[in-house]
Each structure stands twice: as structure tokens, then as C-alpha cells.
Design a protein around this motif. Structure first.
Motif, mmCIF file in Angstrom:
data_model
loop_
_atom_site.group_PDB
_atom_site.id
_atom_site.type_symbol
_atom_site.label_atom_id
_atom_site.label_comp_id
_atom_site.label_asym_id
_atom_site.label_seq_id
_atom_site.Cartn_x
_atom_site.Cartn_y
_atom_site.Cartn_z
ATOM 1 N N ASN A 260 1.126 -1.151 0.382
ATOM 2 C CA ASN A 260 0.133 -0.140 0.354
ATOM 3 C C ASN A 260 0.646 1.976 -0.279
ATOM 4 O O ASN A 260 0.659 2.203 0.849
ATOM 5 N N THR B 8 -8.842 3.859 -1.593
ATOM 6 C CA THR B 8 -7.754 3.088 -1.148
ATOM 7 C C THR B 8 -8.709 2.438 0.099
ATOM 8 O O THR B 8 -8.603 1.349 0.926
ATOM 9 N N TYR B 9 -10.000 2.610 0.467
ATOM 10 C CA TYR B 9 -10.670 1.676 0.718
ATOM 11 C C TYR B 9 -11.300 1.386 0.319
ATOM 12 O O TYR B 9 -12.093 1.535 -0.803
ATOM 13 N N SER C 125 -8.176 12.423 2.772
ATOM 14 C CA SER C 125 -6.980 11.828 1.528
ATOM 15 C C SER C 125 -5.628 12.645 2.391
ATOM 16 O O SER C 125 -5.604 13.965 3.013
ATOM 17 N N ASN C 126 -4.800 11.150 2.058
ATOM 18 C CA ASN C 126 -3.341 11.691 2.578
ATOM 19 C C ASN C 126 -2.800 12.107 1.115
ATOM 20 O O ASN C 126 -2.819 11.201 -0.078
ATOM 21 N N THR D 92 -8.959 8.108 2.539
ATOM 22 C CA THR D 92 -8.778 6.830 2.817
ATOM 23 C C THR D 92 -10.193 6.458 3.450
ATOM 24 O O THR D 92 -10.107 5.717 4.378
ATOM 25 N N LYS D 93 -10.295 7.330 3.082
ATOM 26 C CA LYS D 93 -12.152 7.602 3.521
ATOM 27 C C LYS D 93 -13.554 7.772 3.388
ATOM 28 O O LYS D 93 -12.961 8.579 2.568
#
Length: 771
Positions: free
Chosen positions: A251, A304-305, A323-324, A338-339
Motif C-alpha cells: 500500500n 484505498t478504502y 485524503s493523504n 482513505t475514507k
């Protein structure tokens, strides 16, 4: 988050085993010579050449039609027929090679010759033109072809075709630049190689060249261990065999070097920053606390989730920290979402007086409570002020020299914008106000909780006298609309989700009221959904007794099954209203039991002289052609409608409806004048061009109203009763898709509940409490 500096990349060592590697190299060399060493330039087939030629000539619709061929006839049929019928090539044998005779015909059609485009001919008509020579000449001739400016060259990496991606559709290619289509093109040999492609949009017209070495920039490494590297790139998962990795990875974003399809290096990127997204465009993302951070030229967004997926630019939602952001060399290489969105606030762009412009020359404001001004890209500067203190800002203000300023009232306070006027005076706002200096002027944004936002939308959009049940319908529609707009990102470059005008939903033009607040509270959090997704609940003032569907705007109705054409009343309309005579009979009948029949603009009529209509029409023509060159076309001497700039049609002699869509709304009109004939397409263009501001129309109640646009496109055009001009008879006010607000009033008064009304106007949708 790494705060000590932005990462420049970490190269993972690939541990080699000499004997194994040597054997693999030998195999690769052998395969290379078998597959590629004998790929001599034997020429280009007429089918391949025809695709290139048509790709630079035809419209988007024609291009799409060529790709819906009958499999039995071959992918090339439409292309070859076009090239032959239009004189670009003389032979319709698709498998034969392009000869010097063909090429001379092609060049002459473009007004050129072989010498001018750098090809040396042998003089033998049957001699085959080398593919590389043809392609190079084609590139030089693009400027002479009707849509040559639509053809471009890109260099990308092909990562998948149906040969190695099991669920890929026929002729579907996965590339580092997204999913493309490659009908008739040999592409499998280019997989995992750098490929220079000639393309029209997402259609590959030709592979110009390939190279063995390439880099998958900013790919997502799912995992890497031992001799296996699992990568998500171009929208597909790929597994690569590698010499043993020096350490396991998972990842992470990375640049992956390939040579002849083999991984030679993995350069991971692990440094991240995060924060609320304030704005974004193709060059930067503005992040709270960091300012505007530039983007890498191969910037990628991954969700990515849930199921890993590649997202487009619109996936970033301003006003939220989801986000990152992966950074290297001072640039954002990618974002990992990410969410999911858990919406609570909306960012509204506030327009100037009369909702005239997005951009303000200045801003003057105060607050009903003590407040703080925060400014500077790292929010390291702030000022405290007392209630009533006046703050002024313009483009030269110290508050705006290093980013945007934010006005934050103490709990319960409201920001009062004294430089803007609304129907009730200087508007006041819950939440915070942000101001940024943009090229066009100051941009003012109100970030406010969604439920508070609705308290200034619902009474602005529907009269509170309609009562709580009707206002509940409006509240659900307005809330649903907001949730949908959060994803649409129409104002992402300015940092907002929507604006406060009729272009979206009218916000804060009137104060809140007890009745509308009660409706909002009784439906708190409720939205309309279809397949668990928020519905963009279009609505408008008044219907003519029927609604239309999204074909009005050129969209496919099957994609929006909850927008249907239906009667807005207690009895059906049993005729096809796309037929001119049927619609004419319908719009002249005022005896239907329609819910809107008591509304002022249920029916209307505009009587105008030929001079009045012509003067108004011609005053708008040049500007509208400039704004919508594809929608307002001029008839040529040959009878075709072409793009052309003109400023007058002369005196209008005749108006003919060319096309109506479901429900009878006009989407295409032919206007014949003494000097020119034009075709007007599109509901908005028709309403705009036929509006006559200085001549009042007569409403259903016999009143006179001056309107600069026609109230709707549900209308007919006839000679005036006195024969001296035109009579435009129509019904309804607004686009006619979705809910008629005036009909809602009658419906709830006939004992329908708000949920019944919503089901009527948006069939198949479900009420759901937003998460």
C-alpha cells in the motif's frame, strides 16, 4: 504525517541471482527477436489509413457510430467507406496496402503533395508507402483536415488489453493515461512498453512507435514480497515477477521502471501531508495549513478504502479532509482517499448584487458577535475583533497577500456581508466566511452546516405560505441536491460546491421562517436516493401539465430513470407530444385537470411584430454564436448547417420547429431570415434567443409580464393573428425536468403527503437518512 521535509523517493534493491537472471535474459532476448526483430515497415493498410483519415475529419457522433459496427462486416467498414466516399482514397480493399497512387490522392485532397510533406515517391503508382512515412505525412496534413485539431499524439504505457485483462471489453486498452479504445490496432506487442500513440479523444488511431524502457509513474503497489510485485496501474491489477526484493512493501505509491516488460527498479514514495482541501485545479491543490501545493505531471488519485480504484480529478471534495497526499520533490504525486464522505458542511460561493457575478471588487463585513480573522497559508496569523467592527478587504489587502482569509464568529454569531445586497437587505450568514483573491476579483465563500444552509434555501425557493407539508417536499429536494453537488465539484477550482443563485439553489435571498424551519427539522437528514446514491433533484417553478426527461439536455434517459415524462395532473395525456400537431393541440387546451392550472404561467402568449422579434434576435446572435458555436449553425449555399460567425439573419420570415423531445419541449428550431437561415439547438438557447424583453407576454390570468427569456421551451410558433408578426404560445416556467413547485401546493392540498409527492415526481427513488 512527515513534517521534517518532503520525501524524494526510496529505491528498493532488487537482489539478483546471477544464473537465474542470465537464463531469463536469454529467454527474453529470444522472445524479443521472435516477436519484434522482424517487425519491418511493410506499409499501412487502407483500413488503418482510413481510420487515421476519418479520425481527423468526422464529428464525435460519427466517430462513435463507426465503433458500433456489425462484427460480420469488420471494424473498418465505416472508416473505409468515409475515406472512399469523400475522395481520400480510391480503393475500398481494406487489407491492401496504401500505394503511391492512394497517397497522392490523399495529399491532393488536403491541398498538398508528397514533396510538401517530405515523402520521396518512386513514381510507380503501385509502390507501397511505408507506414512510418504515411504517419509522418499525416501529422503534417492534419491542419488541412476538418477536425485535425482534435487529433493529438501522446506517449504512455500500455498495461492491458483483452489479451491479459480477463474482464476487458473488446478493443479496450488500459493505459497510464486511462482506458482507451483501439479498434483495428495491433496493440498487444506494446504491453508494458512506452508507446507513442496518435489519438482522437480516447480512441487510438495509430501506434506511432514503441520503446522497450518505460516507467509506471505514481503506480499503487498493493504488495511486494519475494519475487512478486502486485501493482494497481491504469485501472487494473498487474502482477510482475521481479528479482528478489530487499524488503517487503505494501500500500504505497511508487515509480516502477520496466525494460522489455521486466521490473528493473522500484522507487517508493512514502512522505505524506493531509488537511482540508480548500480548492484544486490542474496545477495545484490548496490544502489548509499548506497553501497551494503544485501537482506532479503524472498526479494520480486512488481510493484505498473498500475496493481499490483509480479516480478522476472530481473525486477530491473541497471542504473535507478525506485524503493523504503523497509528496516528492515539493510536488503532490498522488492522493490516497482513505475514507468515505460523511457530509455535514457545504461551501457556497456568494455572488454579487442581483447574483450578477462570482467576483467581487471588494468585501465589507462585520459580525453579530465577537469574531476572529485567520489568514496566511499556515494560518499563523489571526486577529480578534468585537461585534460590529467593520472589516474591509480588496485584492491588495494584507489579509490576502499570502492565501485566503477566514472570518470565524464566536458561537452563535453571524457574519453580515455589508458589501452585498439581497431581497431583505445586507445578508447575514451562519458558519464561516472565507475570502480569496482570484484573477477575476475576490471570491467569497460561506462554509455552513447543511441543515443551517437549508434554512436559507427552502424559503428562498418556495413561498412559505404553501405550508409545512409542501415545504417538506422542498426541504428533501434541496437537501438531496446538496448531497449530489458535493460530488460534482463544479466550483472546485474556486473552493466551493455550488453558488447561491438560480444556477444551483437560491440561498439567503430571504430570511428563514418558522414554517420552513419546521419542515427542515421534521425531515432532518432525509434525502432521495436511487441505488443508494443521492439523486440530483431538479425542480422548477411551473409545469405546462407535463414534464420532460433529460433528453432535453442531450443526456440518455435510461441513465436517469427517475426523471420521466408524465402528466402533472389527475388524468393522463394520451398522445405523443413530440409530434407537432399533437403538441399544438395540447398547449392550446386549458381544460386539463393539471395541478398547475391555477398558476400564472401555466399558459402564456407572446405577440410580437417581425421587426421587434428580429431586432431582439439579431442583437443576441453574434454573442450567442461565440458562446455556443456548436449549437447555433448557419445554413450554407449547399444546404448544410455549418459553424459561422454572423451578426444578423435580417428580418425573420419563418420559424420552424425541427425537433421536440418527450413532453413536447423544443430542442431544435430553424429560423429563416431575409439575410441568413440558422438552426438553434438547446433549450436554453431557444428560450434566450426568442425572449423579447421590451414586449410583455400575456399570462394565463390575463396579466402582462416582461421577461427577457421565454418562460419555457414548451411552446409553438405561429404567424400573429393580424399577420404582421409572430405569436409564441407556451406553458410552464422552467426546464420541466423533475418537480413542479407550484404543482406541489395543489398536491398536498389534495391530501397527498410529502413522500407521496416525491414518489410522483421522482419514481423509483427512496427516502433515506443521509449518513
Amino acid at each position: 504525517m512527515h513534517t521534517s521535509g518532503w520525501f524524494h523517493g526510496k529505491k528498493l534493491k532488487l537482489i539478483t541471482m546471477a544464473a537465474v537472471f542470465a537464463a531469463l535474459v536469454a529467454v527474453c532476448v529470444l522472445l524479443y527477436f521472435v516477436m519484434f526483430a522482424d517487425r519491418k515497415d511493410k506499409g499501412i493498410t487502407r483500413a488503418e489509413a482510413a481510420k487515421l483519415i476519418a479520425g481527423a475529419c468526422v464529428t464525435d457522433d460519427e466517430m462513435a457510430a463507426f465503433n458500433t459496427y456489425d462484427a460480420a462486416s469488420g471494424w473498418y467498414t465505416g472508416y473505409v467507406q468515409y475515406a472512399v466516399n469523400n475522395g481520400y482514397i480510391s480503393n475500398d480493399n481494406p487489407n491492401g496496402y496504401v500505394t503511391e497512387k492512394d497517397f497522392k490522392r490523399f495529399a491532393a485532397k488536403c491541398g498538398s503533395d508528397a514533396e510538401a510533406v517530405g515523402i520521396s515517391l518512386t513514381g510507380k503508382d503501385n509502390a507501397v508507402i511505408k507506414k512510418n512515412d504515411f504517419v509522418n505525412a499525416y501529422i503534417r496534413l492534419l491542419k488541412y483536415m476538418p477536425n485535425g485539431n482534435s487529433v493529438t499524439s501522446i506517449t504512455t504505457t500500455v498495461v492491458g488489453t483483452p489479451s491479459n485483462v480477463g474482464n476487458a471489453s473488446e478493443w479496450q486498452a488500459y493505459t497510464d493515461d486511462g482506458i482507451m479504445h483501439f479498434a483495428g490496432i495491433a496493440l498487444d506487442y506494446a504491453i508494458d512498453r512506452s508507446a507513442t500513440l496518435i489519438v482522437r479523444g480516447k480512441e487510438i488511431l495509430c501506434v506511432q512507435k514503441t520503446e522497450d524502457k518505460t516507467t509506471l509513474r505514481n503506480a499503487w503497489v498493493i504488495y511486494g514480497n519475494g519475487n512478486t510485485l502486485s501493482v494497481f496501474v491504469g485501472g487494473v491489477k498487474r502482477e510482475y515477477k521481479v528479482s528478489k526484493l530487499s524488503q517487503n512493501i505494501d500500500n504505497v505509491m511508487a515509480d516502477i521502471n520496466l525494460e522489455q516488460g521486466r521490473v528493473t527498479a522500484v522507487n517508493t514514495k512514502t512522505d505524506t501531508i493531509s488537511g482540508k482541501v480548500l480548492s484544486a485545479d490542474k496545477d495545484y491543490i490548496e490544502i489548509e495549513g499548506y497553501g497551494k501545493v503544485p501537482l506532479d505531471d503524472r498526479y494520480r488519485i486512488y481510493r484505498t478504502y473498500g475496493e481499490l480504484s483509480l479516480k478522476d480529478y472530481g473525486a477530491l471534495i473541497v471542504g473535507y479532509d478525506l485524503s493523504n497526499f503523497i509528496v516528492a520533490d515539493g510536488k503532490i504525486c498522488g492522493a490516497a482517499i482513505t475514507k468515505p464522505l460523511n457530509a455535514d458542511n457545504v461551501r457556497v460561493l456568494l455572488k454579487t448584487d442581483n447574483f450578477a457575478s462570482l467576483y467581487h471588487a471588494r468585501a465589507e463585513l462585520t459580525c453579530s458577535s465577537a469574531f476572529t480573522i485567520v489568514y496566511g497559508s499556515r494560518e499563523d496569523s489571526s486577529e480578534r475583533h468585537e461585534a460590529g467592527d467593520i472589516i474591509n478587504a480588496d485584492a491588495s489587502s494584507v489579509y490576502l497577500t499570502n492565501g485566503r482569509m477566514k472570518v470565524v464568529p464566536d458561537n452563535g454569531g453571524k457574519v453580515i456581508l455589508k458589501s452585498v445586497s439581497r431581497a431583505y437587505g445586507n445578508p447575514e450568514y451562519d458558519g464561516t466566511i472565507e475570502i480569496s483573491s482570484e484573477e477575476g476579483g475576490l471570491v467569497i465563500i460561506n462554509e455552513v452546516p447543511i441543515e443551517q444552509y437549508l434554512k436559507r434555501v427552502v424559503p428562498s425557493e418556495m413561498p412559505v405560505s404553501y405550508g409545512t407539508e409542501a415545504l417538506k417536499v422542498q426541504a428533501v429536494c434541496a437537501r438531496s441536491y446538496v448531497y449530489r453537488e458535493l460530488d460534482n465539484n463544479n466550483y472546485v477550482s474556486l473552493g466551493a460546491h455550488l453558488d447561491d443563485s438560480t444556477l444551483y439553489q437560491v440561498y439567503n435571498n430571504v430570511t428563514d421562517s418558522a414554517a420552513s424551519n419546521e419542515a427542515i427539522e421534521q425531515t432532518e437528514g432525509e434525502i432521495l436516493t436511487y441505488n443508494d446514491e443521492p439523486v440530483q433533484t431538479y425542480y422548477y417553478s411551473t409545469s405546462c401539465g407535463v414534464t420532460t426527461d433529460v433528453s432535453l439536455w442531450g443526456s440518455e434517459p435510461d441513465d436517469y430513470p427517475y426523471f420521466v415524462s408524465q402528466a402533472v395532473g389527475s388524468e393522463p395525456v394520451n398522445m405523443d407530444l413530440t409530434v407537432e400537431d399533437n403538441f399544438r393541440a395540447f398547449i392550446k387546451n386549458t381544460k386539463y385537470k393539471d395541478y398547475d392550472r391555477r398558476s400564472e404561467l401555466y399558459r402564456w402568449e407572446l405577440n410580437v411584430t417581425a421587426k421587434e422579434l428580429s431586432d431582439s434576435f439579431n442583437s443576441k446572435l453574434a454573442g450567442r454564436i461565440a458562446a455556443y458555436p456548436d449549437k447555433i449553425l448557419v445554413r450554407s449555399d449547399s444546404g448544410d448547417y455549418i459553424k459561422k460567425s454572423i451578426s444578423t439573419v435580417g428580418t425573420i420570415n419563418n420559424i420552424t420547429v425541427e425537433k421536440r423531445v418527450a413532453g413536447g419541449a423544443v430542442v431544435s428550431v430553424i429560423v429563416a431570415g431575409s439575410n441568413a437561415t440558422v438552426r438553434i439547438s438547446g433549450e436554453n438557447n431557444i428560450r434566450y434567443m426568442f425572449g423579447v424583453a421590451d414586449v410583455p407576454l400575456v399570462t394565463a390570468e390575463g396579466n402582462f409580464r416582461n421577461m427577457s427569456n421565454l418562460p419555457s421551451a414548451f411552446c409553438i410558433f405561429e404567424p400573429a393573428d393580424n399577420g404582421a408578426g409572430f405569436k409564441i404560445t407556451g406553458g410552464g416556467y422552467g426546464h420541466g425536468i423533475g418537480m413542479s413547485q407550484n404543482a406541489v401546493y395543489m398536491m398536498v392540498n389534495s391530501a397527498m403527503s410529502y413522500s407521496d409527492v416525491l414518489e410522483f415526481f421522482y419514481p423509483g427513488t427512496k427516502l433515506k437518512t443521509a449518513e
